[in-house]
Every structure is written in structure tokens, then in C-alpha cells.
Design a protein around this motif. Sequence first.
Motif, PDB file in Angstrom:
ATOM      1  N   ASN A   1       9.505  -5.263  11.329  1.00 50.78           N
ATOM      2  CA  ASN A   1       9.559  -3.855  10.806  1.00 50.78           C
ATOM      3  C   ASN A   1       9.849  -2.380  11.782  1.00 50.78           C
ATOM      4  OD1 ASN A   1       8.729  -1.113   9.863  1.00 50.78           O
ATOM      5  ND2 ASN A   1       7.190  -2.389   9.322  1.00 50.78           N
ATOM      6  N   VAL A   2      11.707  -2.316  12.333  1.00 49.93           N
ATOM      7  CA  VAL A   2      11.434  -1.085  12.276  1.00 49.93           C
ATOM      8  C   VAL A   2      11.096   0.256  11.713  1.00 49.93           C
ATOM      9  CG1 VAL A   2      13.295  -2.452  14.061  1.00 49.93           C
ATOM     10  CG2 VAL A   2      14.120  -1.220  12.009  1.00 49.93           C
ATOM     11  N   GLY A   3      10.202   0.246  11.244  1.00 48.54           N
ATOM     12  CA  GLY A   3      10.174   1.704  10.330  1.00 48.54           C
ATOM     13  C   GLY A   3       9.499   2.351  11.517  1.00 48.54           C
ATOM     14  N   LEU A   4       8.926   3.386  10.049  1.00 46.88           N
ATOM     15  CA  LEU A   4       8.281   4.719  11.088  1.00 46.88           C
ATOM     16  C   LEU A   4       7.040   4.756  10.191  1.00 46.88           C
ATOM     17  CD1 LEU A   4      10.948   7.578  10.040  1.00 46.88           C
ATOM     18  CD2 LEU A   4       9.904   6.454  11.654  1.00 46.88           C
ATOM     19  N   LYS A   5       6.936   4.612   8.875  1.00 49.91           N
ATOM     20  CA  LYS A   5       5.223   4.183   8.966  1.00 49.91           C
ATOM     21  C   LYS A   5       4.831   3.357   7.630  1.00 49.91           C
ATOM     22  CE  LYS A   5       4.127   7.805   6.151  1.00 49.91           C
ATOM     23  NZ  LYS A   5       3.985   9.402   5.410  1.00 49.91           N
ATOM     24  N   ALA A   6       4.948   2.349   6.958  1.00 50.13           N
ATOM     25  CA  ALA A   6       4.960   1.762   6.340  1.00 50.13           C
ATOM     26  C   ALA A   6       4.565   0.355   6.789  1.00 50.13           C
ATOM     27  CB  ALA A   6       5.800   1.456   4.506  1.00 50.13           C
ATOM     28  N   SER A   7       3.534  -0.443   6.054  1.00 58.32           N
ATOM     29  CA  SER A   7       3.411  -2.286   6.792  1.00 58.32           C
ATOM     30  C   SER A   7       4.793  -2.407   5.225  1.00 58.32           C
ATOM     31  CB  SER A   7       1.903  -2.068   6.314  1.00 58.32           C
ATOM     32  OG  SER A   7       1.116  -2.130   7.592  1.00 58.32           O
ATOM     33  N   LEU A   8       4.665  -4.102   5.819  1.00 58.86           N
ATOM     34  CA  LEU A   8       6.451  -4.317   5.127  1.00 58.86           C
ATOM     35  C   LEU A   8       5.681  -5.925   4.710  1.00 58.86           C
ATOM     36  CD1 LEU A   8       9.218  -2.359   6.007  1.00 58.86           C
ATOM     37  CD2 LEU A   8       8.100  -1.447   3.398  1.00 58.86           C
ATOM     38  N   ASN A   9       5.344  -6.183   3.168  1.00 56.89           N
ATOM     39  CA  ASN A   9       5.758  -7.715   2.861  1.00 56.89           C
ATOM     40  C   ASN A   9       7.225  -8.031   2.645  1.00 56.89           C
ATOM     41  OD1 ASN A   9       5.111 -10.263   0.169  1.00 56.89           O
ATOM     42  ND2 ASN A   9       3.843  -9.744   1.765  1.00 56.89           N
ATOM     43  N   PHE A  10       6.921  -9.488   3.279  1.00 55.41           N
ATOM     44  CA  PHE A  10       8.417  -9.961   3.324  1.00 55.41           C
ATOM     45  C   PHE A  10       8.519 -11.374   2.947  1.00 55.41           C
ATOM     46  CE2 PHE A  10      11.438 -12.752   5.484  1.00 55.41           C
ATOM     47  CZ  PHE A  10      12.591 -12.381   6.189  1.00 55.41           C
ATOM     48  N   ARG A  11       9.569 -11.811   2.392  1.00 54.88           N
ATOM     49  CA  ARG A  11       9.426 -13.385   2.028  1.00 54.88           C
ATOM     50  C   ARG A  11      11.091 -13.427   1.733  1.00 54.88           C
ATOM     51  NH1 ARG A  11       9.829 -14.240  -3.550  1.00 54.88           N
ATOM     52  NH2 ARG A  11       9.652 -12.102  -5.393  1.00 54.88           N
ATOM     53  N   ILE A  12      11.308 -14.783   1.619  1.00 57.85           N
ATOM     54  CA  ILE A  12      12.315 -15.685   1.605  1.00 57.85           C
ATOM     55  C   ILE A  12      11.763 -16.449  -0.076  1.00 57.85           C
ATOM     56  CG2 ILE A  12      14.102 -16.303   1.549  1.00 57.85           C
ATOM     57  CD1 ILE A  12      14.181 -16.285   4.333  1.00 57.85           C
TER      58      ILE A  12
ATOM     59  N   THR B   1      13.186 -23.764   6.280  1.00 54.28           N
ATOM     60  CA  THR B   1      14.321 -24.966   5.785  1.00 54.28           C
ATOM     61  C   THR B   1      14.621 -24.803   4.927  1.00 54.28           C
ATOM     62  OG1 THR B   1      12.604 -26.249   7.576  1.00 54.28           O
ATOM     63  CG2 THR B   1      14.635 -27.768   5.909  1.00 54.28           C
ATOM     64  N   ALA B   2      16.436 -24.751   4.392  1.00 53.77           N
ATOM     65  CA  ALA B   2      16.724 -24.799   3.509  1.00 53.77           C
ATOM     66  C   ALA B   2      16.745 -25.907   2.609  1.00 53.77           C
ATOM     67  CB  ALA B   2      18.222 -24.299   3.351  1.00 53.77           C
ATOM     68  N   ASP B   3      15.328 -26.305   2.005  1.00 49.01           N
ATOM     69  CA  ASP B   3      14.796 -27.362   1.015  1.00 49.01           C
ATOM     70  C   ASP B   3      14.456 -26.991  -0.707  1.00 49.01           C
ATOM     71  OD1 ASP B   3      12.534 -25.704   0.643  1.00 49.01           O
ATOM     72  OD2 ASP B   3      11.400 -27.184   2.087  1.00 49.01           O
ATOM     73  N   GLN B   4      15.465 -26.226  -0.950  1.00 46.96           N
ATOM     74  CA  GLN B   4      15.497 -25.593  -2.656  1.00 46.96           C
ATOM     75  C   GLN B   4      17.397 -26.239  -3.171  1.00 46.96           C
ATOM     76  OE1 GLN B   4      12.553 -24.443  -3.908  1.00 46.96           O
ATOM     77  NE2 GLN B   4      11.590 -25.368  -1.894  1.00 46.96           N
ATOM     78  N   THR B   5      17.112 -26.013  -3.992  1.00 47.22           N
ATOM     79  CA  THR B   5      18.058 -26.174  -4.544  1.00 47.22           C
ATOM     80  C   THR B   5      19.308 -25.298  -4.495  1.00 47.22           C
ATOM     81  OG1 THR B   5      16.833 -26.864  -6.824  1.00 47.22           O
ATOM     82  CG2 THR B   5      19.544 -26.124  -7.082  1.00 47.22           C
ATOM     83  N   PRO B   6      20.738 -25.597  -4.022  1.00 46.70           N
ATOM     84  CA  PRO B   6      21.618 -24.798  -3.470  1.00 46.70           C
ATOM     85  C   PRO B   6      22.031 -23.383  -4.488  1.00 46.70           C
ATOM     86  CG  PRO B   6      22.136 -27.279  -2.870  1.00 46.70           C
ATOM     87  CD  PRO B   6      20.777 -27.294  -3.865  1.00 46.70           C
ATOM     88  N   LYS B   7      21.355 -22.188  -4.116  1.00 43.57           N
ATOM     89  CA  LYS B   7      21.810 -21.335  -5.192  1.00 43.57           C
ATOM     90  C   LYS B   7      21.681 -20.159  -4.334  1.00 43.57           C
ATOM     91  CE  LYS B   7      17.179 -20.159  -7.122  1.00 43.57           C
ATOM     92  NZ  LYS B   7      16.834 -20.069  -8.797  1.00 43.57           N
ATOM     93  N   ASN B   8      22.028 -18.916  -4.684  1.00 44.05           N
ATOM     94  CA  ASN B   8      21.998 -17.234  -3.471  1.00 44.05           C
ATOM     95  C   ASN B   8      20.260 -16.441  -4.753  1.00 44.05           C
ATOM     96  OD1 ASN B   8      24.236 -17.347  -3.591  1.00 44.05           O
ATOM     97  ND2 ASN B   8      24.739 -16.105  -5.399  1.00 44.05           N
ATOM     98  N   TYR B   9      19.427 -17.031  -3.367  1.00 43.75           N
ATOM     99  CA  TYR B   9      18.313 -16.638  -3.351  1.00 43.75           C
ATOM    100  C   TYR B   9      17.708 -14.778  -2.501  1.00 43.75           C
ATOM    101  CZ  TYR B   9      17.312 -21.660  -4.293  1.00 43.75           C
ATOM    102  OH  TYR B   9      16.798 -22.552  -4.023  1.00 43.75           O
ATOM    103  N   TYR B  10      16.434 -14.705  -2.618  1.00 39.16           N
ATOM    104  CA  TYR B  10      16.452 -12.691  -2.894  1.00 39.16           C
ATOM    105  C   TYR B  10      15.549 -13.300  -1.491  1.00 39.16           C
ATOM    106  CZ  TYR B  10      18.169 -11.057  -6.973  1.00 39.16           C
ATOM    107  OH  TYR B  10      19.390 -10.709  -7.770  1.00 39.16           O
ATOM    108  N   ILE B  11      16.015 -12.117  -0.396  1.00 42.00           N
ATOM    109  CA  ILE B  11      14.735 -11.391   0.824  1.00 42.00           C
ATOM    110  C   ILE B  11      14.284 -10.226  -0.076  1.00 42.00           C
ATOM    111  CG2 ILE B  11      14.818 -10.383   2.731  1.00 42.00           C
ATOM    112  CD1 ILE B  11      16.507 -12.435   3.990  1.00 42.00           C
ATOM    113  N   VAL B  12      13.277 -10.281  -0.154  1.00 43.04           N
ATOM    114  CA  VAL B  12      12.431  -9.046  -0.908  1.00 43.04           C
ATOM    115  C   VAL B  12      11.657  -8.862   0.412  1.00 43.04           C
ATOM    116  CG1 VAL B  12      10.693  -9.029  -2.306  1.00 43.04           C
ATOM    117  CG2 VAL B  12      12.597 -10.909  -2.860  1.00 43.04           C
ATOM    118  N   THR B  13      11.452  -7.623   0.810  1.00 40.34           N
ATOM    119  CA  THR B  13      10.589  -6.530   1.578  1.00 40.34           C
ATOM    120  C   THR B  13      10.370  -5.452   0.134  1.00 40.34           C
ATOM    121  OG1 THR B  13      11.976  -7.367   3.459  1.00 40.34           O
ATOM    122  CG2 THR B  13      10.816  -5.208   3.578  1.00 40.34           C
ATOM    123  N   SER B  14       8.887  -5.440   0.041  1.00 38.52           N
ATOM    124  CA  SER B  14       8.425  -4.248   0.068  1.00 38.52           C
ATOM    125  C   SER B  14       6.948  -3.828   0.180  1.00 38.52           C
ATOM    126  CB  SER B  14       8.113  -5.174  -1.672  1.00 38.52           C
ATOM    127  OG  SER B  14       7.088  -6.179  -1.715  1.00 38.52           O
TER     128      SER B  14
END
Length: 144
Positions: free
Chosen positions: A83-94, A130-143
Motif C-alpha cells: 500500500n503506497v497510498g497516503l491515508k486509506a487502508s485498502l482491502n485486496f483480493r484476486i 495458484t492458478a487453480d480456477q478455470t482459465p479466464k480473465n479475473y479481476y484484481i480488486v482493491t477497495s
Amino acid sequence: MHKVAGGFGALKVHSRPLIPIPYDEPVDNYTVLIGDWYFLDSGRPLGRSEGVIINGKTGKVGDKQEPLFTMDPGKTYKYMICNVGLKASLNFRIQGHKMKLVEMEGSHTMQNVYVSLDVHVRQCFTVLVTADQTPKNYYIVTST
């Protein structure tokens, strides 16, 4: 100043060969720099952020963007998330993937599995995915 000008990057520090790592070597290493983003034009105190960035990109809906990372099915990859931001704690998931936490601030940890991580300002985690899901595009989500 580097960050304000739009420059993003990370220093990669590799383990010395004499120091064993407590996990199998991944196929590749990726760096994910996440943070809140502000427009600082008027000299006023920081209010709410203008958005969240991932490796310098906003990921606005409708924008055509190339994938940030590519994974081959069945392979394991190492992601360093900072997290290279200034104020906010962020939630990260793939999307749809589990992350095995292996390092925090450069030190090895108990290897627990998570679906998301809260990353506080100036904090870094390293996870194995580990890439153990069906091959397709997955989002990286940060909120926030």
C-alpha cells in the motif's frame, strides 16, 4: 516527487542462496502497488480520495486495459502487495483465488490462506497464488 509525477515501481530484494525459503519457488514474481489517489491543486487539507490505483492504473469501468498479470493454469505465482497510498487502508483480493500469506514486511510468517487482505498504509505482504480456477480473465480488486 517520483510518485506525484506518475512514476511507479518497486525494489525487488531476492533471498540469498544460503537462506532457505519455507515454500517452493514460484514460477514468477509480481509486484502490486496499491494506494489511494488525490488531486493536490488547491493547498487544502486532504479530504476523500479521488480513487484507488493499482500499479498506477485506475481501472475505470469501460476503459480498455491490458491485463496486469498473466498466470498459466496449475502454476503458482508470488505477489508482493504494498500500500503506497497516503491515508486509506485498502482491502485486496484476486477474484476467485485464495492467497497464501508467506511474508510480511520481508519476514516469513505462519502460512495462512486468505481470500482477501487488509493492507495498511506503507505495509507490504507477499502471497502465493495458484492458478487453480478455470482459465479466464479475473479481476484484481482493491477497495477502501
